[in-house]
Design a protein around this motif. Sequence first.
Motif, PDB file in Angstrom:
ATOM      1  N   ASN A 127       0.658  -1.023   0.331  1.00  9.60           N
ATOM      2  CA  ASN A 127       0.178   0.016  -0.021  1.00  9.60           C
ATOM      3  C   ASN A 127       1.418   1.385  -0.141  1.00  9.60           C
ATOM      4  O   ASN A 127       1.045   1.451  -0.677  1.00  9.60           O
ATOM      5  N   SER A 128       0.922   1.516   1.461  1.00 10.44           N
ATOM      6  CA  SER A 128       2.189   2.719   1.354  1.00 10.44           C
ATOM      7  C   SER A 128       2.847   3.040   3.104  1.00 10.44           C
ATOM      8  O   SER A 128       1.941   2.339   3.948  1.00 10.44           O
ATOM      9  N   ASP A 129       3.758   3.983   2.811  1.00 12.84           N
ATOM     10  CA  ASP A 129       4.173   3.963   4.602  1.00 12.84           C
ATOM     11  C   ASP A 129       3.118   5.607   4.985  1.00 12.84           C
ATOM     12  O   ASP A 129       3.712   5.891   5.766  1.00 12.84           O
ATOM     13  N   MET A 130       1.814   5.873   4.331  1.00 11.07           N
ATOM     14  CA  MET A 130       1.772   7.283   3.996  1.00 11.07           C
ATOM     15  C   MET A 130       0.433   6.865   4.374  1.00 11.07           C
ATOM     16  O   MET A 130      -0.301   7.747   4.483  1.00 11.07           O
ATOM     17  N   CYS A 131      -0.183   5.697   5.099  1.00 13.23           N
ATOM     18  CA  CYS A 131      -1.368   5.698   4.787  1.00 13.23           C
ATOM     19  C   CYS A 131      -2.024   5.291   6.949  1.00 13.23           C
ATOM     20  O   CYS A 131      -0.673   5.082   7.658  1.00 13.23           O
ATOM     21  N   GLY A 132      -3.227   5.364   6.596  1.00 12.88           N
ATOM     22  CA  GLY A 132      -4.215   5.007   8.460  1.00 12.88           C
ATOM     23  C   GLY A 132      -3.224   3.763   8.717  1.00 12.88           C
ATOM     24  O   GLY A 132      -2.905   3.942   9.772  1.00 12.88           O
ATOM     25  N   ASP A 133      -3.040   2.783   7.620  1.00 10.12           N
ATOM     26  CA  ASP A 133      -2.409   1.430   8.712  1.00 10.12           C
ATOM     27  C   ASP A 133      -1.375   1.388   8.953  1.00 10.12           C
ATOM     28  O   ASP A 133      -0.693   0.532  10.109  1.00 10.12           O
ATOM     29  N   TYR A 134      -0.693   1.965   8.100  1.00 11.72           N
ATOM     30  CA  TYR A 134       1.119   2.152   8.842  1.00 11.72           C
ATOM     31  C   TYR A 134       1.079   3.343   9.717  1.00 11.72           C
ATOM     32  O   TYR A 134       1.954   2.547  10.756  1.00 11.72           O
ATOM     33  N   ALA A 135       0.360   4.387   9.942  1.00 12.24           N
ATOM     34  CA  ALA A 135       0.118   4.456  11.166  1.00 12.24           C
ATOM     35  C   ALA A 135       0.110   3.842  12.143  1.00 12.24           C
ATOM     36  O   ALA A 135       0.669   4.370  12.993  1.00 12.24           O
ATOM     37  N   VAL A 136      -0.431   3.072  12.391  1.00 18.57           N
ATOM     38  CA  VAL A 136      -1.406   1.939  13.239  1.00 18.57           C
ATOM     39  C   VAL A 136       0.079   1.951  14.304  1.00 18.57           C
ATOM     40  O   VAL A 136       0.217   1.543  14.701  1.00 18.57           O
ATOM     41  N   VAL A 137       0.729   1.260  13.004  1.00 16.15           N
ATOM     42  CA  VAL A 137       1.552  -0.066  13.156  1.00 16.15           C
ATOM     43  C   VAL A 137       2.497   1.051  13.707  1.00 16.15           C
ATOM     44  O   VAL A 137       3.778   0.522  15.047  1.00 16.15           O
ATOM     45  N   GLN A 138       3.010   1.878  13.229  1.00 17.14           N
ATOM     46  CA  GLN A 138       3.764   2.626  14.002  1.00 17.14           C
ATOM     47  C   GLN A 138       3.763   3.286  15.331  1.00 17.14           C
ATOM     48  O   GLN A 138       4.839   3.304  16.086  1.00 17.14           O
ATOM     49  N   GLU A 139       2.800   3.579  15.637  1.00 16.54           N
ATOM     50  CA  GLU A 139       2.284   3.608  16.982  1.00 16.54           C
ATOM     51  C   GLU A 139       2.137   2.759  17.807  1.00 16.54           C
ATOM     52  O   GLU A 139       1.970   2.832  18.747  1.00 16.54           O
ATOM     53  N   THR A 140       1.776   1.719  17.668  1.00 12.05           N
ATOM     54  CA  THR A 140       1.712   0.400  18.233  1.00 12.05           C
ATOM     55  C   THR A 140       3.063   0.553  18.573  1.00 12.05           C
ATOM     56  O   THR A 140       3.576  -0.038  19.901  1.00 12.05           O
ATOM     57  N   ILE A 141       4.523   0.128  17.859  1.00 12.78           N
ATOM     58  CA  ILE A 141       5.679  -0.126  17.916  1.00 12.78           C
ATOM     59  C   ILE A 141       6.341   0.598  18.750  1.00 12.78           C
ATOM     60  O   ILE A 141       6.784   0.643  20.119  1.00 12.78           O
ATOM     61  N   GLY A 142       6.093   2.366  18.729  1.00  7.61           N
ATOM     62  CA  GLY A 142       6.839   3.133  19.744  1.00  7.61           C
ATOM     63  C   GLY A 142       5.223   3.117  21.465  1.00  7.61           C
ATOM     64  O   GLY A 142       6.503   3.323  22.335  1.00  7.61           O
ATOM     65  N   SER A 143       4.055   2.253  21.378  1.00  5.40           N
ATOM     66  CA  SER A 143       3.882   2.034  22.237  1.00  5.40           C
ATOM     67  C   SER A 143       4.644   0.925  23.029  1.00  5.40           C
ATOM     68  O   SER A 143       4.982   1.267  24.588  1.00  5.40           O
ATOM     69  N   ILE A 144       5.013   0.257  22.155  1.00  5.41           N
ATOM     70  CA  ILE A 144       5.824  -0.962  23.147  1.00  5.41           C
ATOM     71  C   ILE A 144       7.363  -0.565  23.413  1.00  5.41           C
ATOM     72  O   ILE A 144       7.271  -0.801  24.340  1.00  5.41           O
TER      73      ILE A 144
END
Length: 276
Positions: A201-218
């Motif tokens: 898809n892209s690294d500028m989509c909502g799905d990518y943001a969710v994954v980046q946010e989850t990585i950050g929280s962990i």
Amino acid sequence: MLLLSKLQDICLHRGLDITYYKVMFQTIENIISLAEKDDLQSYLRFLEDAFAYMVNYHYEKGMNLVLQEMQSLAGQPDVGTIEDRALLLDYRASREKDQEKAVKLDEDALALLPIISTENSLLVSNIHSNLGARYRKMQKYDLARHHMETGIQIMEKYQPAAMNDCIAQIANYAVFLCDTGEPDRGLYALRKLARTIKENNSDMCGDYAVVQETIGSILLLQGKILEAGEHFKKATAIYEIIWADSPELIEAKYQEIMNLYPQASIHIAQEFLSKH
């Protein structure tokens, strides 16, 4: 029917971010309030897909209206299938503030679908994952693990290409692994998922943001504050683009991330004390 078909087609592309979602959701609200419905079965499918897409944008007003309309249709015995009724229970669970009540709704949904098939496997998989996430919030970790892993196993067996649904499931499971002392496994799965999203898809989509946010929280819970911050920056940069017309969503997301920091400090302190 042509308008409904075009709107539904957009809703079915859940990994696609659009800038005109407010206008689209207002159009859906007008359809619910004003349009004549002469094909209730197709209309119900339209509502189901609209609700799922509204979740991406936290469109509370629309979700409540769609759910109310779906419940009205569910009261008509000749409209909908067992799968539709199970999905309605899962949607109701997602809006329920009381976790005990939400769990009961998802358990009732699974009870309606005792036999898994190719046709209903995606639904069953998602309900298991959602139920597992609710048990995680209640700190019932054995039940959480059972349902999350069951959901992933069903997805792998029946729907290996359903990437968008897989994103939510893996993100939920990664957070669970962090809670139960296996953060590295969760991070590995999330980083692999991020690469898949970027490639497909892209690294500028909502799905990518969710994954980046989850990585950050962990990472934050591991005490890796600077590294976590980099992932939060990637996530919020995307949210600022896809939610450009909804500054209140952006502000709420910033606040949500800021609230993670004191929670992480408490978690780190508890981990330290438990080892000494």
